[in-house]
Motif scaffolding. Structure first.
Motif, PDB file in Angstrom:
ATOM      1  N   ALA A 165       0.836  -1.208   0.000  1.00 31.34           N
ATOM      2  CA  ALA A 165       0.000   0.000   0.000  1.00 31.34           C
ATOM      3  C   ALA A 165       0.867   1.252   0.000  1.00 31.34           C
ATOM      4  CB  ALA A 165      -0.931  -0.004   1.209  1.00 31.34           C
ATOM      5  N   LEU A 166       1.954   1.209   0.762  1.00 30.35           N
ATOM      6  CA  LEU A 166       2.867   2.347   0.812  1.00 30.35           C
ATOM      7  C   LEU A 166       3.538   2.559  -0.544  1.00 30.35           C
ATOM      8  CD1 LEU A 166       3.936   4.382   2.933  1.00 30.35           C
ATOM      9  CD2 LEU A 166       5.824   2.808   3.331  1.00 30.35           C
ATOM     10  N   MET A 220       9.461   2.631   4.033  1.00 31.99           N
ATOM     11  CA  MET A 220       9.548   4.006   3.541  1.00 31.99           C
ATOM     12  C   MET A 220      10.808   4.203   2.697  1.00 31.99           C
ATOM     13  SD  MET A 220       6.999   6.109   4.542  1.00 31.99           S
ATOM     14  CE  MET A 220       7.794   7.723   4.469  1.00 31.99           C
ATOM     15  N   LEU A 221      11.931   3.695   3.171  1.00 38.25           N
ATOM     16  CA  LEU A 221      13.195   3.847   2.448  1.00 38.25           C
ATOM     17  C   LEU A 221      13.168   3.122   1.098  1.00 38.25           C
ATOM     18  CD1 LEU A 221      15.606   3.376   5.464  1.00 38.25           C
ATOM     19  CD2 LEU A 221      15.551   5.407   4.013  1.00 38.25           C
ATOM     20  N   GLU A 222      12.647   1.909   1.097  1.00 36.97           N
ATOM     21  CA  GLU A 222      12.602   1.138  -0.148  1.00 36.97           C
ATOM     22  C   GLU A 222      11.673   1.794  -1.171  1.00 36.97           C
ATOM     23  OE1 GLU A 222      13.889  -2.114  -1.708  1.00 36.97           O
ATOM     24  OE2 GLU A 222      15.325  -0.771  -0.747  1.00 36.97           O
ATOM     25  N   ALA A 223      10.529   2.303  -0.705  1.00 38.89           N
ATOM     26  CA  ALA A 223       9.608   2.979  -1.621  1.00 38.89           C
ATOM     27  C   ALA A 223      10.248   4.241  -2.187  1.00 38.89           C
ATOM     28  CB  ALA A 223       8.305   3.314  -0.902  1.00 38.89           C
ATOM     29  N   ALA A 224      10.973   4.972  -1.348  1.00 39.75           N
ATOM     30  CA  ALA A 224      11.655   6.174  -1.824  1.00 39.75           C
ATOM     31  C   ALA A 224      12.769   5.812  -2.809  1.00 39.75           C
ATOM     32  CB  ALA A 224      12.227   6.953  -0.641  1.00 39.75           C
ATOM     33  N   ARG A 225      13.518   4.768  -2.510  1.00 40.30           N
ATOM     34  CA  ARG A 225      14.606   4.355  -3.409  1.00 40.30           C
ATOM     35  C   ARG A 225      14.063   3.934  -4.772  1.00 40.30           C
ATOM     36  NH1 ARG A 225      18.254  -0.246  -4.469  1.00 40.30           N
ATOM     37  NH2 ARG A 225      16.938  -1.670  -3.246  1.00 40.30           N
ATOM     38  N   ALA A 226      12.888   3.307  -4.759  1.00 43.81           N
ATOM     39  CA  ALA A 226      12.309   2.824  -6.011  1.00 43.81           C
ATOM     40  C   ALA A 226      11.713   3.945  -6.856  1.00 43.81           C
ATOM     41  CB  ALA A 226      11.234   1.775  -5.711  1.00 43.81           C
ATOM     42  N   HIS A 227      11.141   4.957  -6.212  1.00 48.14           N
ATOM     43  CA  HIS A 227      10.325   5.921  -6.949  1.00 48.14           C
ATOM     44  C   HIS A 227      10.848   7.365  -6.932  1.00 48.14           C
ATOM     45  CE1 HIS A 227       7.335   2.816  -7.527  1.00 48.14           C
ATOM     46  NE2 HIS A 227       7.349   2.547  -6.226  1.00 48.14           N
ATOM     47  N   CYS A 228      11.632   7.726  -5.924  1.00 46.48           N
ATOM     48  CA  CYS A 228      12.139   9.117  -5.871  1.00 46.48           C
ATOM     49  C   CYS A 228      13.495   9.132  -5.174  1.00 46.48           C
ATOM     50  CB  CYS A 228      11.146  10.034  -5.151  1.00 46.48           C
ATOM     51  SG  CYS A 228      10.638   9.450  -3.498  1.00 46.48           S
TER      52      CYS A 228
END
Length: 355
Positions: free
Chosen positions: A72-73, A117-125
């Motif tokens: 979801a995140l 949070m870190l993985e989502a940021a690394r993947a997308h921004c």
């Protein structure tokens, strides 16, 4: 228009960040599922603050997402992608005592949630600065073994010690008693550093002292000054836990902390760590804070004393702000403890109705 993505957006620091970065012209995406109510009960719910943000901040977009839910995140991050210019991660389980009740939930929120949070940021921004609200509890109880002196209303450090201006970032986080909360935040803190050092992301861990302000949903297990003022205003009994009430904390107003975030956003670095709090400019003992609350409200606080201190709790903690000020010389503390408490009293007279 760029996007600021803020977890814990209805909490004290998150909501202050929402208003600040929305005012800069960023679209703000807030992630918050009111876990604070689950942790501490109805009195600590942040629903009131979420509703106020949605009414008052036109470019605020709320997402009722649990940071433990990686898919979801990730979907939220994917929706905004590289338009995300800033990530601020404030969502957490913030209490020593609560963590011991359910270590699995504490660790899954603080450590696994931060990893998500870190993985989502690394993947997308991956180029967006990633700001994390860590804690001084990563140092465990090591500060309690400094040469401390008991004075009339507070504990103080030996003025000849190198940490007399405040505790610096070179204090060890190892071989100490952290509480389970402190341990889960250590895991998160080190992850944030590693994503900066290993992947080259612009990450920072702000190891906060007491973070405070008038929008805090203070409760007995978290939110020292806010809960103390609430008790003083409403007549609710208050309990001091240990150290003769002379334990010292530095207190940083949420606006001063967000100003520090803004400095980092403008000139980010990779894998940084800063101790951040009120420093020598804004600190008090429990007894000193009680006296101030009584003076401001004109009421006697109904308090009792329990000899047993909270396990792993600090006797004296003041942050050394020198490293952050050296990197960002335009920043400084603007609120001291009396001003913070006066603002809490003025702002919350309707919310914390006098009885």
């Amino acid at each position: 228009m760029g996007v600021a993505l803020i977890s814990g957006s209805a909490g004290l620091i998150g909501s202050e960040a929402v208003r600040f970065f929305a005012a800069l012209g960023l679209d703000v995406v807030g992630i918050d599922n009111d876990m604070r109510q689950y942790f501490f009960g109805e009195e600590a719910s942040t629903r009131w603050n979420r509703s106020r943000l949605e009414r008052q901040v036109g470019n605020y977009h709320h997402q009722d997402v649990d940071i433990r839910d990686a898919s979801a995140l990730d979907a939220v991050f994917a929706k905004y992608g590289k338009s995300i210019e800033l990530v601020i991660h404030t969502a957490a389980q913030p209490s020593h005592d609560w963590a011991a009740r359910d270590p699995f939930v504490d660790f899954s929120v603080n450590a696994n949630g931060t990893l998500n949070m870190l993985e989502a940021a690394r993947a997308h921004c991956p180029d967006a600065p990633f700001i994390f609200t860590s804690t001084n509890k990563v140092y465990g109880d090591t500060p309690n073994f400094l040469p401390l002196q008991e004075l009339a209303t507070r504990w103080e450090i030996d003025p000849a010690h190198r940490y007399s201006p405040g505790i610096a970032e070179d204090m060890s986080i190892d071989q100490s008693k952290h509480s389970l909360f402190g341990a889960s935040k250590v895991a998160a803190d080190v992850l944030v550093q590693e994503y900066g050092r290993y992947f080259g992301m612009k990450t920072v861990s702000f190891r906060g002292g007491c973070l405070t302000g008038p929008n805090h949903s203070g409760t007995q297990l978290h939110g020292f000054l806010a809960y103390l003022m609430k008790c003083a205003m409403t007549g609710t009994p208050y309990t001091i836990f240990g150290y003769q009430g002379k334990q010292v904390r530095d207190n940083i107003h949420s606006a001063d902390l967000i100003a520090a975030f803004a400095e980092f956003f403008q000139n980010p670095r990779s894998g940084e760590v800063y101790n951040i709090g009120g420093g020598r400019e804004s600190n008090c003992s429990m007894l000193e804070a009680i006296t101030l609350c009584q003076q401001i409200t004109g009421r006697e606080l109904n308090y009792t004393y329990a000899e047993d201190n909270r396990s792993g709790d600090h006797i004296w903690y003041i942050s050394d702000l020198a490293k952050f000020k050296a990197h960002y010389p335009g920043w400084g503390i603007t609120y001291d403890v009396p001003r913070i408490l006066q603002e809490m009293y003025s702002v919350n007279q309707e919310r914390w109705a006098l009885t």
